[in-house]
Design a protein around this motif. Structure first.
Motif: not given
Length: 322
Positions: A92-93, A96, A139-140, A143
């Motif tokens: 999940s966000f 992460k 989208e990643e 992070h």
């Protein structure tokens, strides 16, 4: 999700709560990273892992474990750096953030703990491969970009990342043209860290050995990039050319007719700041005492125009500074 989680080896799913204090309770948590689980257990396994990462982050924040070296050694016994990357994309966000924290904690201790350095010497290719696979997903980026830039502080991982330059260029091609400012600004921050920080001799060797390939891609970013990309590329290029350790790269670059013409075209940009940045790069060509014949010919053929342009830029810069 199941296919990713099958790569994790858990012997059994233990409670994320610790039964006692100190490293013993941490070891109990780490035992949750051992054997297989069935597909039906995947969602529950992920939930427990996420909760465990959150608790572990909290305890590290509070310095509950005390001895960082013993803690990190227990991490590498279960291949925690690789395990965390395996589950990163399905977490999940909020989880992460916890995984990123744990990876930052590990990487910050890389140079100071010999056992951790030995581990990464053995698994650097796998670690970097997994990291770049995640970074390829826009989208990643926010992070994962932070983890990559922290990895670049290590000579070992910096060298490994440069060896994967072709893969990185492929990723950056997509990210630098992405419609999200956050994505392409993070991508360029990664380029900047890769080439402007870390071991100067390592970067100089890379630029020398990959000159043609690097300049080909960089030229496309300068010519076809958006306003932000052009400004960032010009700034980084100026830094690379002025860095003393990049002498071989500088001499080769400023004696290229193609490079000079491109920079002179950018000097005619409608943007005042792009004109100023490109003029800064142009001055490196101008200051070169050993100009090639074709470079000297360009200067001679455009002498009057360049004199007028340089005079106007001095006035412009004086107004900006004022």
């Amino acid at each position: 999700m199941a296919s990713l989680l099958r790569r994790l080896s858990w012997k059994k799913l233990l409670s994320s709560k610790f039964a006692s204090s100190g490293l013993d309770e941490h070891s109990q948590f780490l035992r949750s990273f051992h054997l297989q689980k069935t597909d039906s257990e995947s969602a529950n396994a992920l939930s427990i892992l996420e909760c465990s990462c959150k608790n572990l982050r909290s305890r590290i924040d509070k310095n509950s474990f005390g001895d960082s070296e013993a803690l990190v050694k227990s991490f590498i016994k279960v291949h925690l750096p690789l395990q965390l990357l395996d589950v990163f994309e399905v977490a999940s966000f909020e989880s992460k953030k916890d995984i990123t924290f744990l990876l930052r904690f590990i990487l910050r201790n890389l140079e100071s703990i010999p056992a951790l350095m030995t581990y990464f010497e053995e698994h650097k290719s796998t670690f970097v491969s997994k990291l770049l696979h995640i970074y390829a997903n826009p989208e990643e980026v926010l992070h994962c970009g932070e983890i990559i830039r922290l990895a670049l502080r290590s000579f070992l991982l910096h060298k490994e990342l440069l060896m994967n330059y072709d893969i990185i260029v492929g990723i950056l091609k997509n990210h630098l043209t992405h419609n999200s400012f956050d994505v392409y600004s993070d991508a360029f921050a990664t380029v900047h860290h890769m080439l402007n920080f870390g071991d100067a001799q390592l970067v100089a060797k890379f630029l020398s050995e990959n000159y043609e390939k690097f300049c080909f891609e960089y030229r496309k970013w300068l010519e076809n990039g958006n306003y932000y990309t052009k400004r960032q590329c010009l700034g980084l290029l100026s830094n690379l050319l002025l860095r003393e350790s990049n002498y071989d790269f500088r001499i080769r670059y400023v004696n290229s007719r193609t490079n000079l013409i491109m920079i002179m075209k950018m000097m005619g940009s409608e943007s005042q700041l792009i004109r100023r940045d490109s003029y800064g790069v142009f001055r490196v060509f101008e200051a070169n005492p050993d100009k090639s014949e074709e470079i000297q010919r360009i200067f001679e053929n455009n002498k009057q125009k360049l004199e007028l342009y340089c005079a106007s830029m001095k006035e412009e810069n004086a107004l900006i500074n004022y």
